[in-house]
Design a protein around this motif. Structure first.
Motif, PDB file in Angstrom:
ATOM      1  N   ASP A  75     -18.711   4.708  -0.280  1.00  0.00           N
ATOM      2  CA  ASP A  75     -18.345   4.257   1.062  1.00  0.00           C
ATOM      3  C   ASP A  75     -16.973   4.795   1.449  1.00  0.00           C
ATOM      4  O   ASP A  75     -16.761   5.230   2.590  1.00  0.00           O
ATOM      5  N   ALA A  76     -16.047   4.762   0.499  1.00  0.00           N
ATOM      6  CA  ALA A  76     -14.701   5.263   0.768  1.00  0.00           C
ATOM      7  C   ALA A  76     -14.712   6.772   0.985  1.00  0.00           C
ATOM      8  O   ALA A  76     -14.047   7.290   1.889  1.00  0.00           O
ATOM      9  N   MET A  77     -15.477   7.496   0.174  1.00  0.00           N
ATOM     10  CA  MET A  77     -15.561   8.945   0.348  1.00  0.00           C
ATOM     11  C   MET A  77     -16.146   9.302   1.710  1.00  0.00           C
ATOM     12  O   MET A  77     -15.668  10.214   2.393  1.00  0.00           O
ATOM     13  N   GLU A  78     -17.213   8.594   2.098  1.00  0.00           N
ATOM     14  CA  GLU A  78     -17.885   8.912   3.355  1.00  0.00           C
ATOM     15  C   GLU A  78     -17.022   8.587   4.569  1.00  0.00           C
ATOM     16  O   GLU A  78     -17.235   9.120   5.662  1.00  0.00           O
ATOM     17  N   ALA A  79     -16.027   7.709   4.395  1.00  0.00           N
ATOM     18  CA  ALA A  79     -15.113   7.416   5.491  1.00  0.00           C
ATOM     19  C   ALA A  79     -14.134   8.556   5.720  1.00  0.00           C
ATOM     20  O   ALA A  79     -13.574   8.684   6.811  1.00  0.00           O
ATOM     21  N   MET A  80     -13.939   9.400   4.709  1.00  0.00           N
ATOM     22  CA  MET A  80     -12.935  10.458   4.800  1.00  0.00           C
ATOM     23  C   MET A  80     -13.531  11.863   4.849  1.00  0.00           C
ATOM     24  O   MET A  80     -12.876  12.792   5.317  1.00  0.00           O
ATOM     25  N   ALA A  81     -14.738  12.059   4.335  1.00  0.00           N
ATOM     26  CA  ALA A  81     -15.332  13.400   4.291  1.00  0.00           C
ATOM     27  C   ALA A  81     -16.779  13.326   4.761  1.00  0.00           C
ATOM     28  O   ALA A  81     -17.430  12.284   4.667  1.00  0.00           O
ATOM     29  N   LEU A 116      -7.811   3.775  -0.806  1.00  0.00           N
ATOM     30  CA  LEU A 116      -6.695   4.699  -0.919  1.00  0.00           C
ATOM     31  C   LEU A 116      -6.821   5.576  -2.157  1.00  0.00           C
ATOM     32  O   LEU A 116      -6.467   6.763  -2.117  1.00  0.00           O
ATOM     33  N   ALA A 117      -7.327   5.017  -3.248  1.00  0.00           N
ATOM     34  CA  ALA A 117      -7.510   5.815  -4.467  1.00  0.00           C
ATOM     35  C   ALA A 117      -8.494   6.952  -4.232  1.00  0.00           C
ATOM     36  O   ALA A 117      -8.233   8.106  -4.590  1.00  0.00           O
ATOM     37  N   VAL A 118      -9.635   6.637  -3.623  1.00  0.00           N
ATOM     38  CA  VAL A 118     -10.651   7.655  -3.372  1.00  0.00           C
ATOM     39  C   VAL A 118     -10.139   8.681  -2.364  1.00  0.00           C
ATOM     40  O   VAL A 118     -10.341   9.892  -2.529  1.00  0.00           O
ATOM     41  N   SER A 119      -9.468   8.230  -1.310  1.00  0.00           N
ATOM     42  CA  SER A 119      -8.940   9.153  -0.298  1.00  0.00           C
ATOM     43  C   SER A 119      -7.935  10.113  -0.919  1.00  0.00           C
ATOM     44  O   SER A 119      -7.969  11.333  -0.670  1.00  0.00           O
ATOM     45  N   TYR A 120      -7.043   9.590  -1.747  1.00  0.00           N
ATOM     46  CA  TYR A 120      -6.043  10.446  -2.380  1.00  0.00           C
ATOM     47  C   TYR A 120      -6.706  11.433  -3.343  1.00  0.00           C
ATOM     48  O   TYR A 120      -6.350  12.624  -3.369  1.00  0.00           O
ATOM     49  N   ILE A 168      -6.562   6.886 -11.791  1.00  0.00           N
ATOM     50  CA  ILE A 168      -6.270   5.750 -10.922  1.00  0.00           C
ATOM     51  C   ILE A 168      -7.226   4.633 -11.334  1.00  0.00           C
ATOM     52  O   ILE A 168      -8.449   4.818 -11.304  1.00  0.00           O
ATOM     53  N   VAL A 169      -6.672   3.520 -11.737  1.00  0.00           N
ATOM     54  CA  VAL A 169      -7.455   2.409 -12.269  1.00  0.00           C
ATOM     55  C   VAL A 169      -7.359   1.247 -11.291  1.00  0.00           C
ATOM     56  O   VAL A 169      -6.260   0.808 -10.954  1.00  0.00           O
ATOM     57  N   THR A 170      -8.503   0.754 -10.829  1.00  0.00           N
ATOM     58  CA  THR A 170      -8.489  -0.356  -9.868  1.00  0.00           C
ATOM     59  C   THR A 170      -9.288  -1.531 -10.419  1.00  0.00           C
ATOM     60  O   THR A 170     -10.264  -1.354 -11.147  1.00  0.00           O
ATOM     61  N   GLY A 171      -8.873  -2.729 -10.072  1.00  0.00           N
ATOM     62  CA  GLY A 171      -9.596  -3.908 -10.532  1.00  0.00           C
ATOM     63  C   GLY A 171      -8.975  -5.190 -10.018  1.00  0.00           C
ATOM     64  O   GLY A 171      -7.876  -5.198  -9.454  1.00  0.00           O
ATOM     65  N   ASP A 172      -9.695  -6.263 -10.225  1.00  0.00           N
ATOM     66  CA  ASP A 172      -9.290  -7.603  -9.775  1.00  0.00           C
ATOM     67  C   ASP A 172      -9.405  -8.542 -10.965  1.00  0.00           C
ATOM     68  O   ASP A 172     -10.514  -8.892 -11.379  1.00  0.00           O
ATOM     69  N   ILE A 173      -8.272  -8.942 -11.532  1.00  0.00           N
ATOM     70  CA  ILE A 173      -8.316  -9.739 -12.758  1.00  0.00           C
ATOM     71  C   ILE A 173      -8.765 -11.174 -12.511  1.00  0.00           C
ATOM     72  O   ILE A 173      -8.905 -11.952 -13.456  1.00  0.00           O
ATOM     73  N   GLN A 207       0.818  -1.203   0.000  1.00  0.00           N
ATOM     74  CA  GLN A 207       0.000   0.000   0.000  1.00  0.00           C
ATOM     75  C   GLN A 207       0.859   1.263   0.000  1.00  0.00           C
ATOM     76  O   GLN A 207       0.496   2.267  -0.619  1.00  0.00           O
ATOM     77  N   GLU A 208       2.007   1.223   0.682  1.00  0.00           N
ATOM     78  CA  GLU A 208       2.918   2.365   0.641  1.00  0.00           C
ATOM     79  C   GLU A 208       3.387   2.625  -0.791  1.00  0.00           C
ATOM     80  O   GLU A 208       3.415   3.771  -1.257  1.00  0.00           O
ATOM     81  N   ALA A 209       3.743   1.559  -1.495  1.00  0.00           N
ATOM     82  CA  ALA A 209       4.181   1.709  -2.879  1.00  0.00           C
ATOM     83  C   ALA A 209       3.058   2.268  -3.746  1.00  0.00           C
ATOM     84  O   ALA A 209       3.291   3.090  -4.642  1.00  0.00           O
ATOM     85  N   TYR A 210       1.845   1.845  -3.481  1.00  0.00           N
ATOM     86  CA  TYR A 210       0.661   2.311  -4.224  1.00  0.00           C
ATOM     87  C   TYR A 210       0.472   3.813  -4.031  1.00  0.00           C
ATOM     88  O   TYR A 210       0.290   4.563  -5.005  1.00  0.00           O
ATOM     89  N   LEU A 211       0.538   4.269  -2.786  1.00  0.00           N
ATOM     90  CA  LEU A 211       0.353   5.687  -2.512  1.00  0.00           C
ATOM     91  C   LEU A 211       1.487   6.513  -3.104  1.00  0.00           C
ATOM     92  O   LEU A 211       1.258   7.581  -3.692  1.00  0.00           O
ATOM     93  N   ARG A 212       2.709   6.032  -2.990  1.00  0.00           N
ATOM     94  CA  ARG A 212       3.838   6.767  -3.572  1.00  0.00           C
ATOM     95  C   ARG A 212       3.702   6.841  -5.097  1.00  0.00           C
ATOM     96  O   ARG A 212       4.069   7.853  -5.710  1.00  0.00           O
ATOM     97  N   SER A 213       3.172   5.779  -5.698  1.00  0.00           N
ATOM     98  CA  SER A 213       2.950   5.801  -7.145  1.00  0.00           C
ATOM     99  C   SER A 213       1.934   6.867  -7.525  1.00  0.00           C
ATOM    100  O   SER A 213       2.107   7.590  -8.514  1.00  0.00           O
TER     101      SER A 213
END
Length: 327
Positions: free
Chosen positions: A195-201, A145-149, A260-265, A119-125
């Motif tokens: 859900d992610a947005m509401e956790a942060m704002a 993390l994508a939504v928070s950032y 930021i592109v997220t997914g599960d192949i 996750q650290e590498a993800y945020l730094r990216s």
């Protein structure tokens, strides 16, 4: 042989060791050492050098967490331990000293921080690249993390717009029969992002940003023909894009925009004759400057330890593990 680690103050120590030292037995189980807390000092006795290095590297990471939040759960302790145990061997880490300070995300005085090195590498990216792919199983924190950032960029004025999009696989049938306007029709599909947005704002902040157009939701098909300037765009469930849709999406970005592109192949819902645009992008875009891929696996799951075990079980099962991997 006994060694010790000093904390900055009693509050920091209580957050790490837990109220009435309730985290101590769990820490002992993970590290294989005996721990004794007194005052602001944690003394430990370990049977070998490997166990000692676990304590010496784990406790400073937990001290860092204690500086950012009021409570540290067993699940968070476990993830910090996992990041040491699985990303690089503990003995190897010991030779390089303590890990560097974690990056974090601040939104309306709420702090989101990465749990584990992946996750650290993800945020730094996200902080340095225009296009970032977060690929991996459910529960790894890639969407949160994508939504928070993205929210932090929007609320700090670094970006003018946040666009949330995803492919609607059933658009030809189910979507048309849902009640309400377009936003109401696709809201169920974008619920994880909300859900992610509401956790942060706060809800009032989110509604205000929607009303003034700073947050926009749109099915992926509605992105065709657009040119996105000074925006941060999140494409969720990207494993269900076609190759053509992925190309269309990535070529919408202006110089001042990021995606930021997220997914599960492992969870592709496309017909078997269609190749996943996410799988295809992973194959052909690896060496382009400004594009980064961060690949998560079950060891990076932060939702709960049982989710890790479920993911591994399905991966070991022939049919379950192969589901959706067609390309």
């Amino acid at each position: 042989m006994e060694s010790s680690i000093d904390f900055d103050d009693e509050e920091q120590m209580e957050r790490v060791c837990g109220i009435n030292d309730r985290n101590i037995p769990y820490l002992e189980t993970l590290t294989g050492c005996e721990l004794f807390a007194k005052g602001i000092r944690l003394t430990y006795s370990c049977p070998d050098e490997l166990s000692e290095n676990r304590v010496r590297l784990l406790i400073p990471r937990l001290k860092g967490l204690a500086n950012m939040q009021e409570y540290i759960s067993e699940a968070e302790i476990f993830m910090e331990f996992q990041s040491l145990r699985h990303i690089r061997p503990v003995m190897d880490l010991a030779q390089h000293g303590e890990p560097e300070q974690k990056p974090s995300i601040t939104v309306q005085n709420r702090i989101a921080y990465p749990k584990g090195l992946r996750q650290e590498a993800y945020l730094r990216s996200m902080q340095k690249s225009q296009i970032v792919f977060g690929i991996g199983p459910a529960g790894t924190g890639k969407t949160f993390l994508a939504v928070s950032y993205a929210l932090s960029l929007l609320l700090s004025g670094k970006k003018q717009k946040l666009i949330l999009t995803r492919p609607i696989v059933e658009a030809g049938e189910n979507l048309g029969f849902l009640p309400g306007d377009l936003a109401q029709k696709i809201n169920p599909y974008l619920r994880p992002l909300y859900d992610a947005m509401e956790a942060m704002a706060s809800l009032s902040t989110i509604h205000r940003l929607e009303e003034n157009g700073s947050i926009e939701i749109a099915p992926l098909a509605y992105m065709r023909g657009r040119s996105l300037q000074n925006a941060v765009v999140i494409l969720d469930e990207a494993q269900n894009t076609s190759v053509e849709q992925m190309q269309m999406f990535l070529t919408r970005l202006g110089e001042q925009s990021m995606a930021i592109v997220t997914g599960d192949i492992s969870q592709v819902d496309l017909p078997r004759h269609k190749q996943s645009g996410l799988v295809h992008a992973l194959q052909i875009l690896q060496n382009i400057e400004g594009i980064e891929f961060v690949l998560f696996d079950s060891k990076d799951v932060v939702r709960s330890r049982i989710v890790q075990k479920i993911i591994d079980a399905y991966a070991l099962d022939g049919d379950g593990g192969k589901k959706g991997m067609h390309s």
